[in-house]
Design an enzyme around this catalytic site. Structure first.
Site, mmCIF file in Angstrom:
data_model
loop_
_atom_site.group_PDB
_atom_site.id
_atom_site.type_symbol
_atom_site.label_atom_id
_atom_site.label_comp_id
_atom_site.label_asym_id
_atom_site.label_seq_id
_atom_site.Cartn_x
_atom_site.Cartn_y
_atom_site.Cartn_z
ATOM 1 C CG HIS A 173 -1.800 1.124 1.410
ATOM 2 N ND1 HIS A 173 -1.770 1.945 2.510
ATOM 3 C CD2 HIS A 173 -2.781 1.586 0.607
ATOM 4 C CE1 HIS A 173 -2.700 2.868 2.392
ATOM 5 N NE2 HIS A 173 -3.333 2.678 1.254
ATOM 6 N NE ARG A 174 -1.841 5.734 1.336
ATOM 7 C CZ ARG A 174 -2.368 6.484 2.289
ATOM 8 N NH1 ARG A 174 -1.611 7.337 2.942
ATOM 9 N NH2 ARG A 174 -3.654 6.420 2.578
ATOM 10 C CD GLU A 203 -2.781 2.021 -3.278
ATOM 11 O OE1 GLU A 203 -3.861 2.615 -3.382
ATOM 12 O OE2 GLU A 203 -1.855 2.437 -2.531
ATOM 13 C CG ASP A 259 -2.889 6.771 -3.423
ATOM 14 O OD1 ASP A 259 -3.934 6.118 -3.529
ATOM 15 O OD2 ASP A 259 -2.058 6.588 -2.491
ATOM 16 C CG HIS A 288 -3.294 9.273 0.095
ATOM 17 N ND1 HIS A 288 -4.055 10.042 0.969
ATOM 18 C CD2 HIS A 288 -4.026 8.158 -0.141
ATOM 19 C CE1 HIS A 288 -5.173 9.397 1.253
ATOM 20 N NE2 HIS A 288 -5.180 8.251 0.597
ATOM 21 C CD GLU A 294 -7.006 4.891 -4.482
ATOM 22 O OE1 GLU A 294 -6.272 4.309 -3.660
ATOM 23 O OE2 GLU A 294 -7.952 5.637 -4.159
ATOM 24 C CE LYS A 304 -6.343 8.317 -3.138
ATOM 25 N NZ LYS A 304 -7.244 7.543 -2.265
ATOM 26 C CG ASP A 361 0.407 0.854 5.448
ATOM 27 O OD1 ASP A 361 -0.080 0.973 4.317
ATOM 28 O OD2 ASP A 361 0.037 1.537 6.429
HETATM 29 O O1 G3P Z 1 -5.673 0.491 -2.227
HETATM 30 C C1 G3P Z 1 -6.775 1.005 -1.582
HETATM 31 C C2 G3P Z 1 -6.437 2.070 -0.599
HETATM 32 O O2 G3P Z 1 -5.228 2.663 -0.948
HETATM 33 C C3 G3P Z 1 -7.524 3.081 -0.538
HETATM 34 O O3 G3P Z 1 -7.333 4.015 0.459
HETATM 35 O O4 G3P Z 1 -6.935 6.315 1.135
HETATM 36 O O5 G3P Z 1 -5.092 4.682 1.226
HETATM 37 O O6 G3P Z 1 -5.896 5.524 -0.960
HETATM 38 P P1 G3P Z 1 -6.258 5.177 0.454
HETATM 39 CA CA CA Z 2 -4.562 4.314 -2.383
#
Ligand code: G3P
Ligand code: CA
Length: 298
Positions: A21-22, A48, A50, A63, A122, A124, A283
């Site tokens: 995640h990120r 992942e 954003d 993000h 992702e 946004k 994470d």
């Molecule tokens: O991968 C999904 C998750 O990243 C969504 O929430 O706010 O961390 O982008 P957020």
């Molecule tokens: Ca995300």
């Protein structure tokens, strides 16, 4: 393009995939090349990230809608040109070791992954698009799945609306295509409008729809599942607290993969993996991979 081919090892995908995640953001500044490189080193299946679009139409990776939390600058990302964004320090807030780590572009973040790891792109939302969403929900009352005629009419409405999400989605698709990474990158979004544009204009790219249940607003889950079916997305990616065995079975029986976010507690990881989710967004890819191996799910 075979839509089952996603990320590396697509012919031999693990039972439960691990999505950093990120990037490996527990250990490095989120959404930077340092965090992505660490995700590769930890053997995650995907990282992942954003995306927003800069004032001069370049897709950049961070993000928040502003640069305030994760850089030494202030202001909305949409008001910066790429050259200005590149002067910001997106690493020091996580420690001196990461000083001067820049905001990456989507292109740079994809190029780093090519032939190494999959990428969850992702997209946004840069606009609420509430009128377009209302229109989509109305169309979904007419027919179970969107028809080609509805899709053409809806695309015209999106263009007429002037939403910035259109350029953001188109430029993201262009970056994926320019690196020939259609089988290694997928698009996910909380925006049904973004999911529609991606499905309509890039049918070769996998699209997954993010969502979640809000106990104070039950209609949110109803709309999420309705639009996921109407748009025939490839996957439904709900917050981990929203998923139940019944909901998981319903999505999977409809042919959709289910990846849950953001799962950082090992007990939750184990529970969700045993429940049968297809992927865990975390994470801590290293912790998740070790745990899945212990459970015999890798
Ligand atoms: O991968 C999904 C998750 O990243 C969504 O929430 O706010 O961390 O982008 P957020
Ligand atoms: Ca995300």
């Amino acid at each position: 393009m075979d839509k089952d081919r996603r990320g590396l090892g697509a012919t031999d995908r693990p039972q439960v995939e691990v999505i950093a995640h990120r990037g490996a953001s527990a250990y490095a500044p989120e959404n930077t090349l340092a965090a992505f490189e660490l995700a590769v080193a930890q053997n995650a299946d995907w990282y992942e990230l954003d995306c927003y679009i800069s004032k001069d139409d370049v897709v950049v990776v961070l993000h928040d809608t502003t640069v305030d939390r994760t850089t030494n600058g202030t202001g909305p990302v949409a008001e910066f040109a790429l050259e200005e964004l590149k002067l910001l320090d997106a690493g020091s807030w996580r420690g001196e070791a990461f000083a001067l780590e820049p905001i990456p572009t989507l292109y740079e973040s994809l190029a780093m992954a090519k032939d190494r790891i999959g990428v969850y792109v992702e997209i946004k939302s840069m606009a609420s698009d509430s009128e377009l969403v209302a229109m989509l929900l109305e169309m979904a009352e007419e027919t179970p799945h969107m028809t080609p005629e509805q899709a053409e009419a809806f695309m015209a409405a999106i263009e007429a609306s002037g939403t910035r999400n259109l350029a953001l989605t188109r430029e993201s698709i262009a970056d994926i295509r320019s690196l020939n990474m259609e089988d290694q990158a997928l698009i996910q979004s909380f925006s049904a409008i973004v999911c529609f544009i991606a499905r309509h204009e890039a049918p070769e790219i996998v699209v997954e729809y993010l969502g979640g249940d809000d106990p104070d607003n039950p209609q949110q889950w109803i709309n999420y599942t309705r639009l996921g079916e109407f748009l025939q997305v490839d996957g439904m990616n709900p917050s981990h607290g929203s998923i139940t065995p019944e909901r998981l079975a319903a999505f999977q029986e409809a042919g959709m993969r289910v990846n849950v976010y953001t799962v950082n507690n090992p007990e939750d990881m184990a529970r969700l993996a045993r429940m049968g989710v297809d992927g865990i967004i975390t994470d801590y890819p290293d912790v998740c991979l070790d745990l899945l191996e212990e459970l015999g799910l890798r």
